[in-house]
Design a protein around this motif. Structure first.
Motif, PDB file in Angstrom:
ATOM      1  N   ALA A  22       0.823  -1.212   0.000  1.00 18.72           N
ATOM      2  CA  ALA A  22       0.000   0.000   0.000  1.00 18.72           C
ATOM      3  C   ALA A  22       0.857   1.261   0.000  1.00 18.72           C
ATOM      4  O   ALA A  22       0.541   2.238  -0.710  1.00 18.72           O
ATOM      5  N   ALA A  23       1.950   1.263   0.743  1.00 13.74           N
ATOM      6  CA  ALA A  23       2.812   2.450   0.798  1.00 13.74           C
ATOM      7  C   ALA A  23       3.469   2.709  -0.558  1.00 13.74           C
ATOM      8  O   ALA A  23       3.550   3.866  -1.006  1.00 13.74           O
ATOM      9  N   TYR A  24       3.911   1.646  -1.217  1.00 16.18           N
ATOM     10  CA  TYR A  24       4.515   1.797  -2.538  1.00 16.18           C
ATOM     11  C   TYR A  24       3.492   2.350  -3.530  1.00 16.18           C
ATOM     12  O   TYR A  24       3.793   3.247  -4.316  1.00 16.18           O
ATOM     13  N   LEU A  25       2.281   1.828  -3.500  1.00 17.98           N
ATOM     14  CA  LEU A  25       1.241   2.294  -4.413  1.00 17.98           C
ATOM     15  C   LEU A  25       0.890   3.756  -4.155  1.00 17.98           C
ATOM     16  O   LEU A  25       0.657   4.514  -5.100  1.00 17.98           O
ATOM     17  N   ARG A  26       0.861   4.166  -2.915  1.00 15.19           N
ATOM     18  CA  ARG A  26       0.568   5.564  -2.578  1.00 15.19           C
ATOM     19  C   ARG A  26       1.661   6.480  -3.133  1.00 15.19           C
ATOM     20  O   ARG A  26       1.382   7.510  -3.753  1.00 15.19           O
ATOM     21  N   ARG A  27       2.909   6.090  -2.936  1.00 16.77           N
ATOM     22  CA  ARG A  27       4.017   6.891  -3.477  1.00 16.77           C
ATOM     23  C   ARG A  27       3.979   6.933  -5.002  1.00 16.77           C
ATOM     24  O   ARG A  27       4.211   7.977  -5.617  1.00 16.77           O
ATOM     25  N   ALA A  28       3.690   5.802  -5.619  1.00 20.53           N
ATOM     26  CA  ALA A  28       3.618   5.733  -7.077  1.00 20.53           C
ATOM     27  C   ALA A  28       2.497   6.633  -7.604  1.00 20.53           C
ATOM     28  O   ALA A  28       2.668   7.328  -8.613  1.00 20.53           O
ATOM     29  N   ALA A  29       1.367   6.636  -6.925  1.00 18.66           N
ATOM     30  CA  ALA A  29       0.242   7.482  -7.343  1.00 18.66           C
ATOM     31  C   ALA A  29       0.612   8.958  -7.232  1.00 18.66           C
ATOM     32  O   ALA A  29       0.354   9.748  -8.150  1.00 18.66           O
ATOM     33  N   LEU A  30       1.227   9.344  -6.138  1.00 19.54           N
ATOM     34  CA  LEU A  30       1.603  10.751  -5.957  1.00 19.54           C
ATOM     35  C   LEU A  30       2.666  11.174  -6.965  1.00 19.54           C
ATOM     36  O   LEU A  30       2.612  12.282  -7.510  1.00 19.54           O
ATOM     37  N   TYR A  31       3.609  10.307  -7.231  1.00 20.78           N
ATOM     38  CA  TYR A  31       4.639  10.622  -8.213  1.00 20.78           C
ATOM     39  C   TYR A  31       4.024  10.785  -9.599  1.00 20.78           C
ATOM     40  O   TYR A  31       4.382  11.699 -10.343  1.00 20.78           O
ATOM     41  N   TYR A  32       3.096   9.907  -9.931  1.00 18.07           N
ATOM     42  CA  TYR A  32       2.435   9.989 -11.231  1.00 18.07           C
ATOM     43  C   TYR A  32       1.619  11.280 -11.333  1.00 18.07           C
ATOM     44  O   TYR A  32       1.628  11.954 -12.362  1.00 18.07           O
ATOM     45  N   LEU A  33       0.934  11.634 -10.258  1.00 13.68           N
ATOM     46  CA  LEU A  33       0.113  12.847 -10.273  1.00 13.68           C
ATOM     47  C   LEU A  33       0.952  14.125 -10.263  1.00 13.68           C
ATOM     48  O   LEU A  33       0.453  15.185 -10.634  1.00 13.68           O
ATOM     49  N   GLU A  34       2.199  14.038  -9.839  1.00 11.17           N
ATOM     50  CA  GLU A  34       3.096  15.199  -9.948  1.00 11.17           C
ATOM     51  C   GLU A  34       3.367  15.528 -11.407  1.00 11.17           C
ATOM     52  O   GLU A  34       3.540  16.678 -11.770  1.00 11.17           O
ATOM     53  N   ARG A  35       3.420  14.494 -12.242  1.00  7.11           N
ATOM     54  CA  ARG A  35       3.771  14.678 -13.642  1.00  7.11           C
ATOM     55  C   ARG A  35       2.576  14.851 -14.559  1.00  7.11           C
ATOM     56  O   ARG A  35       2.673  15.535 -15.568  1.00  7.11           O
ATOM     57  N   LEU A  43      -5.876   6.881 -13.329  1.00  8.87           N
ATOM     58  CA  LEU A  43      -5.025   6.592 -12.169  1.00  8.87           C
ATOM     59  C   LEU A  43      -5.212   5.142 -11.736  1.00  8.87           C
ATOM     60  O   LEU A  43      -4.230   4.460 -11.412  1.00  8.87           O
ATOM     61  N   ARG A  44      -6.440   4.662 -11.761  1.00 10.08           N
ATOM     62  CA  ARG A  44      -6.683   3.249 -11.425  1.00 10.08           C
ATOM     63  C   ARG A  44      -5.939   2.320 -12.391  1.00 10.08           C
ATOM     64  O   ARG A  44      -5.348   1.334 -11.970  1.00 10.08           O
ATOM     65  N   ARG A  45      -5.989   2.636 -13.692  1.00 15.77           N
ATOM     66  CA  ARG A  45      -5.299   1.790 -14.679  1.00 15.77           C
ATOM     67  C   ARG A  45      -3.797   1.766 -14.449  1.00 15.77           C
ATOM     68  O   ARG A  45      -3.162   0.716 -14.559  1.00 15.77           O
ATOM     69  N   VAL A  46      -3.228   2.919 -14.124  1.00 15.61           N
ATOM     70  CA  VAL A  46      -1.785   2.993 -13.895  1.00 15.61           C
ATOM     71  C   VAL A  46      -1.397   2.137 -12.691  1.00 15.61           C
ATOM     72  O   VAL A  46      -0.434   1.351 -12.747  1.00 15.61           O
ATOM     73  N   LEU A  47      -2.136   2.288 -11.608  1.00 20.28           N
ATOM     74  CA  LEU A  47      -1.828   1.505 -10.401  1.00 20.28           C
ATOM     75  C   LEU A  47      -2.055   0.013 -10.653  1.00 20.28           C
ATOM     76  O   LEU A  47      -1.266  -0.821 -10.196  1.00 20.28           O
ATOM     77  N   GLN A  48      -3.100  -0.317 -11.389  1.00 20.26           N
ATOM     78  CA  GLN A  48      -3.383  -1.719 -11.667  1.00 20.26           C
ATOM     79  C   GLN A  48      -2.292  -2.350 -12.526  1.00 20.26           C
ATOM     80  O   GLN A  48      -1.935  -3.504 -12.334  1.00 20.26           O
ATOM     81  N   ARG A  49      -1.739  -1.601 -13.465  1.00 21.69           N
ATOM     82  CA  ARG A  49      -0.629  -2.126 -14.273  1.00 21.69           C
ATOM     83  C   ARG A  49       0.576  -2.441 -13.390  1.00 21.69           C
ATOM     84  O   ARG A  49       1.241  -3.462 -13.575  1.00 21.69           O
ATOM     85  N   LYS A  50       0.868  -1.553 -12.442  1.00 20.33           N
ATOM     86  CA  LYS A  50       1.983  -1.805 -11.529  1.00 20.33           C
ATOM     87  C   LYS A  50       1.725  -3.060 -10.703  1.00 20.33           C
ATOM     88  O   LYS A  50       2.611  -3.888 -10.500  1.00 20.33           O
ATOM     89  N   ILE A  51       0.509  -3.194 -10.220  1.00 21.90           N
ATOM     90  CA  ILE A  51       0.142  -4.355  -9.418  1.00 21.90           C
ATOM     91  C   ILE A  51       0.252  -5.628 -10.250  1.00 21.90           C
ATOM     92  O   ILE A  51       0.835  -6.623  -9.800  1.00 21.90           O
ATOM     93  N   ARG A  53       1.987  -6.294 -12.940  1.00 24.45           N
ATOM     94  CA  ARG A  53       3.376  -6.632 -13.281  1.00 24.45           C
ATOM     95  C   ARG A  53       4.108  -7.221 -12.073  1.00 24.45           C
ATOM     96  O   ARG A  53       4.812  -8.224 -12.183  1.00 24.45           O
ATOM     97  N   SER A  54       3.917  -6.608 -10.916  1.00 25.03           N
ATOM     98  CA  SER A  54       4.582  -7.094  -9.712  1.00 25.03           C
ATOM     99  C   SER A  54       4.033  -8.455  -9.296  1.00 25.03           C
ATOM    100  O   SER A  54       4.802  -9.348  -8.913  1.00 25.03           O
ATOM    101  N   CYS A  55       2.733  -8.624  -9.362  1.00 23.90           N
ATOM    102  CA  CYS A  55       2.135  -9.890  -8.948  1.00 23.90           C
ATOM    103  C   CYS A  55       2.526 -11.034  -9.877  1.00 23.90           C
ATOM    104  O   CYS A  55       2.701 -12.166  -9.419  1.00 23.90           O
ATOM    105  N   ARG A  56       2.661 -10.754 -11.170  1.00 26.05           N
ATOM    106  CA  ARG A  56       3.120 -11.789 -12.098  1.00 26.05           C
ATOM    107  C   ARG A  56       4.526 -12.246 -11.731  1.00 26.05           C
ATOM    108  O   ARG A  56       4.837 -13.427 -11.766  1.00 26.05           O
ATOM    109  N   HIS A  57       5.368 -11.295 -11.382  1.00 28.66           N
ATOM    110  CA  HIS A  57       6.756 -11.620 -11.088  1.00 28.66           C
ATOM    111  C   HIS A  57       6.908 -12.308  -9.728  1.00 28.66           C
ATOM    112  O   HIS A  57       7.695 -13.244  -9.586  1.00 28.66           O
ATOM    113  N   HIS A  58       6.154 -11.847  -8.735  1.00 27.30           N
ATOM    114  CA  HIS A  58       6.317 -12.361  -7.366  1.00 27.30           C
ATOM    115  C   HIS A  58       5.285 -13.420  -6.995  1.00 27.30           C
ATOM    116  O   HIS A  58       5.187 -13.790  -5.820  1.00 27.30           O
ATOM    117  N   ASP A  59       4.499 -13.895  -7.948  1.00 25.37           N
ATOM    118  CA  ASP A  59       3.474 -14.917  -7.714  1.00 25.37           C
ATOM    119  C   ASP A  59       2.507 -14.524  -6.601  1.00 25.37           C
ATOM    120  O   ASP A  59       2.262 -15.276  -5.662  1.00 25.37           O
TER     121      ASP A  59
END
Length: 183
Positions: A22-35, A43-51, A53-59
């Motif tokens: 949750a902390a990583y996603l919050r930081r990622a959202a704020l960083y994305y919204l800065e730009r 914003l939901r799509r961006v966060l979901q893509r991160k999730i 990708r990470s879930c595929r890699h970390h099972d």
């Protein structure tokens, strides 16, 4: 070339994705919204893509993070960082200045995830605004009065180009047959 599971090709030189929380996603959202200024759905799509990708890699199971995404997006909306109306109005004005038709603006907003009702409120078809946008589009694409070649020979192609851009046939003909106001 060795392929990863799920038919995904290896990504050369790209580091493994971080394990999301949750902390990583919050930081990622704020960083994305800065730009970028984005609507809630984007914003939901961006966060979901991160999730994903990470879930595929970390099972991991991506559904575990749906509550965190809802909370983060809700907090961003409540704080005013994400405002669909403000985004839609600004994006519509920007696209109109670039010479986009009302249809193209509406399609662009819908593709970004803006709701139909808000698109209908934001994109109002006004003949004068549409004509000005068509003139900008013709000038940028060097159509009609702004073309360098034989205008008579290219007339139908130029009208078709504006029609494909979403302008009505009447407006396309007016612009192409015009004397080049502001040329």
């Amino acid at each position: 070339m060795a392929w990863k599971r799920d038919g995904e090709p290896p990504q050369a030189g790209r580091p493994a994705p971080r394990r999301v929380d949750a902390a990583y996603l919050r930081r990622a959202a704020l960083y994305y919204l800065e730009r970028y200024s984005v609507p809630e759905a984007q914003l939901r799509r961006v966060l979901q893509r991160k999730i994903d990708r990470s879930c595929r890699h970390h099972d991991l199971d991506p559904r575990e993070f749906s509550a965190a995404v809802d909370e983060i997006v809700g907090a961003c909306v409540a704080s005013g960082l994400v405002d669909d109306r403000r985004f839609a109005e600004a994006r519509a004005q920007s696209l109109r200045r670039k010479g986009r038709s009302a249809r193209a603006v509406a399609a662009g907003l819908a593709a970004k995830g803006v709701g139909r009702e808000l698109v209908a409120e934001t994109v109002v078809v006004d003949e004068d605004v549409e004509l000005a946008a068509a003139q900008v589009a013709a000038r940028r694409k060097r159509l009609g009065p702004w073309s360098r070649g034989d205008r008579a020979a290219q007339r139908q192609n130029h009208i078709a180009t504006l029609a494909r851009a979403g302008f009505s046939l009447t407006i396309a003909r007016t612009v192409i047959d015009g004397a080049g106001e502001g040329a």
